[in-house]
Scaffold this motif. Structure first.
Motif, short mmCIF file in Angstrom:
data_model
loop_
_atom_site.label_atom_id
_atom_site.label_comp_id
_atom_site.label_asym_id
_atom_site.label_seq_id
_atom_site.Cartn_x
_atom_site.Cartn_y
_atom_site.Cartn_z
N ASN A 215 0.93 -1.16 -0.03
CA ASN A 215 -0.01 -0.08 0.19
C ASN A 215 0.93 1.31 0.04
O ASN A 215 0.76 2.26 -0.96
N PRO A 216 1.76 1.48 0.95
CA PRO A 216 2.52 2.49 0.76
C PRO A 216 3.37 2.64 -0.30
O PRO A 216 3.71 3.78 -0.91
N ARG A 219 1.47 3.94 -3.22
CA ARG A 219 1.38 5.52 -2.99
C ARG A 219 2.28 6.33 -3.50
O ARG A 219 2.06 7.34 -4.11
N THR A 222 1.98 6.50 -7.24
CA THR A 222 1.12 7.47 -7.76
C THR A 222 1.34 8.88 -7.43
O THR A 222 1.07 9.87 -8.42
N ASN A 223 2.19 9.15 -6.58
CA ASN A 223 3.09 10.46 -6.26
C ASN A 223 3.74 10.80 -7.23
O ASN A 223 3.64 11.84 -7.80
N ALA A 269 -4.89 2.55 -9.18
CA ALA A 269 -4.37 3.25 -7.84
C ALA A 269 -4.53 4.54 -8.29
O ALA A 269 -4.69 5.54 -7.37
N ALA A 273 -6.51 7.91 -6.81
CA ALA A 273 -5.88 8.86 -6.21
C ALA A 273 -6.38 10.30 -7.13
O ALA A 273 -5.90 11.42 -6.57
N GLU A 522 -1.18 11.05 4.51
CA GLU A 522 -1.28 10.19 3.28
C GLU A 522 -1.93 10.93 2.02
O GLU A 522 -1.63 10.55 0.97
N ASN A 523 -2.34 12.03 2.44
CA ASN A 523 -2.72 13.01 1.29
C ASN A 523 -1.66 13.86 0.66
O ASN A 523 -2.05 14.74 -0.37
N ASN A 525 2.12 14.58 -1.25
CA ASN A 525 2.69 14.14 -2.25
C ASN A 525 4.14 14.22 -1.88
O ASN A 525 4.64 15.03 -1.42
#
Length: 560
Positions: A215-216, A219, A222-223, A269, A273, A522-523, A525
């Motif tokens: 999961n991270p 993230r 997607t960042n 994903a 996002a 988590e929101n 970037n």
């Protein structure tokens, strides 16, 4: 004559041929084996006719180059406009050593760089970390900080060279370093061209250089998508890699299926996002293997391109044609190289490279013949590059687009690979998606079973490997094998120590604290914070450790 009548006439002629021409010969001269099949187990018949593609629709299934469904290629002119990018994957020892190799390759006609990083760099450890002991510079170049990256690209203009970086867990950090080096050269981010591999899912499946849990990790990916959409519009934000899946033992169909399943997971994903697939979809790229089963490999590339276009259009509603196109890099099969009779590898690589070109690749790396023994020498890497140049300039295959398109056998195989890959995708959807399928061990088990089947066939002599299980000879050990000087590790540690002494450590500490705070939200970037830390000369280990503290580390499940 109508299609039905035409097919009936061919069927009658084929039956007549089997009875009157083929059967008598088979009685006198039996074939080499009872069943012929591709490496994926698809049966290969004596001959192929229109009967094997009876409902073939030229427009829907083949079309024209540069048009949906892109079976024949993603560009209208393909290699008639310009050749594929010729990259040689390289990197070893320190940044100075690798820089010399890159500049040599560029002087010999290479048209793009492909960077190999050492294992500590790939999994976020500095060269002076106890975990890095004995691995510094061994399988790639050691990069600890922006200082190393500056040396790596010394006298290499980043506004004129496309750079591919094989890096995954620490892709965000290496990309940040690349951006910072370019800035020091006076090159703005929007002019940078290249690719970061950035495909973490295949690490859980096949390769193992992961750091964080899924999961991270998703993230961070997607960042990167979001950041590059704004600031690096010409840079490929991910290279979704089937190469390592194939190296782990998968067959050609599994390579297509699991690679595209990973691609689906990344698209999902990114959409979750809040990103638009019509925008980030343009910067997705893929990375495939090229093995020895010549026709199946060509069909594999064509089917992957067609299937991905359908997935993006039908599943995700993509309307921008550039976001429908599967653009891919190919590397010849490392696992097919043999330590026995290594010069045979030159032939293997040539056929694999030819299959990639006939399949429509956008860039290509050809392995060196001595890679089963050690790092490539300057001589062997030059031969590998010359292989591509001979294909490009002497064979004529680049003068026509999709030269095997319309072949009954190729079109049948393309359909078969697509159909069987799609069955895998349906199964993965039923399991809850690719992340869940990986966590449950489904994908790993499928690959293990395929690898076991191949190994049994080799051991039984059902699959011939020339020079290994047949046509063997007594051989002298090769004398020219490139080995990394162990003193380079000490040199790298000394440089790192000096850097930590002279940099602004308060600035480093502040940048790392800000990164940690961002990771906890988590929101947020992470890319701007990583870029800031890199510019302060924070090391790859320091940045990775901050993220380890927040995200934890992934522990692989035992697959039985």
């Amino acid at each position: 004559m109508g299609d039905k009548a035409r097919l009936e006439k061919i069927k009658s002629a084929e039956t007549n041929w089997k009875e009157k021409t083929l059967k008598p010969v088979l009685k006198r001269f039996p074939e080499r084996k009872e069943r012929f099949e591709t490496s994926s187990g698809t049966e290969v018949k004596h001959v192929y006719t229109p009967l094997d593609i009876p409902e073939f629709d030229y427009i829907d299934q083949l079309g024209f180059p540069g048009e949906y469904p892109y079976t024949r290629g993603v560009q209208p002119t393909m290699y008639r406009g310009r050749f594929w990018t010729m990259r040689q994957y390289a990197g070893f020892g320190t940044a100075e050593e690798s820089n010399k190799r890159y500049r040599y390759l560029l002087s010999q006609g290479q048209t793009g760089l492909s960077i190999a990083f050492d294992l500590p760099t790939q999994i976020g450890y500095d060269s002076d970390d106890p975990m890095a002991e004995g691995e510094v510079g061994k399988v790639g170049v050691a990069i600890d900080s922006l200082e190393d990256m500056e040396i790596l690209f010394d006298e290499i203009p980043l506004d004129r060279v496309s750079t591919s970086m094989t890096i995954n867990s620490t892709a965000a950090i290496l990309l940040a370093m690349y951006i910072a080096v370019a800035e020091k050269q006076g090159v703005p981010p929007e002019k940078l061209k290249g690719t970061i591999q950035n495909d973490i899912l295949k690490e859980y499946i096949a390769r193992g250089t992961y750091i964080f849990p899924p999961n991270p990790s998703m993230r961070i990916i997607t960042n990167i998508f979001e950041y590059c959409s704004k600031y690096l519009p010409e840079f490929n934000t991910i290279s979704i890699s089937g190469y390592h899946i194939r190296e782990a033992g998968a067959n050609a169909i599994q390579e297509v299926a699991f690679t595209l399943a990973n691609g689906i997971a990344y698209v999902e994903a990114a959409i979750k996002a809040g990103l638009d697939p019509n925008i980030f979809g343009k910067r997705l790229s893929f990375f495939f293997n090229a093995h020895n089963n010549f026709f199946e490999e060509i069909a594999k590339f064509r089917s992957a391109r067609r299937l991905w276009a359908k997935i993006m259009k039908e599943r995700f509603g993509v309307t921008d044609s550039k976001a429908l196109k599967l653009r891919f890099h190919t590397q010849t099969g490392g696992s097919t190289l043999t330590a026995q009779q290594p010069m045979n590898n030159i032939v293997r690589v040539a056929f694999q490279a030819l299959a990639a070109v006939l399949g429509g690749t956008q860039s290509l790396h050809t392995n060196s013949f001595d890679e089963a023994l050690g790092l490539p020498t300057e001589e062997s890497v030059t031969i590998a590059l010359r292989t591509q140049q001979i294909i490009a300039h002497e064979t004529g295959v680049a003068d026509v687009i999709d030269g095997l398109g319309g072949s009954y056998f190729i079109e049948h195989l393309t359909d078969e690979v697509e159909k069987k890959a799609f069955e895998y995708l349906k199964k993965i959807d039923e399991l809850g998606g690719m992340v869940r399928a990986i966590e449950d061990g489904y994908v790993q088990k499928e690959i293990l079973n395929a690898a076991y089947k191949t190994q049994l066939e080799i051991e039984k002599g059902e699959q011939i490997i020339v020079g290994v299980n047949k046509f063997t000879t007594e051989e002298d050990k090769p004398t020219k094998v490139l080995k990394v000087n162990p003193e380079l590790e000490d040199k790298q540690k000394i440089r790192l120590k000096k850097l930590k002494e002279r940099r602004n450590n308060n600035e480093v500490r502040q940048s790392l604290e800000q990164l940690k705070k961002a990771a906890l939200n988590e929101n947020e970037n992470l890319m701007p914070y990583i870029v800031k830390a890199v510019k302060a000369y924070a090391t790859i280990g320091e940045i990775s450790n901050v993220l380890r503290e927040v995200f934890g580390e992934y522990t692989e499940a035992v697959i039985l």
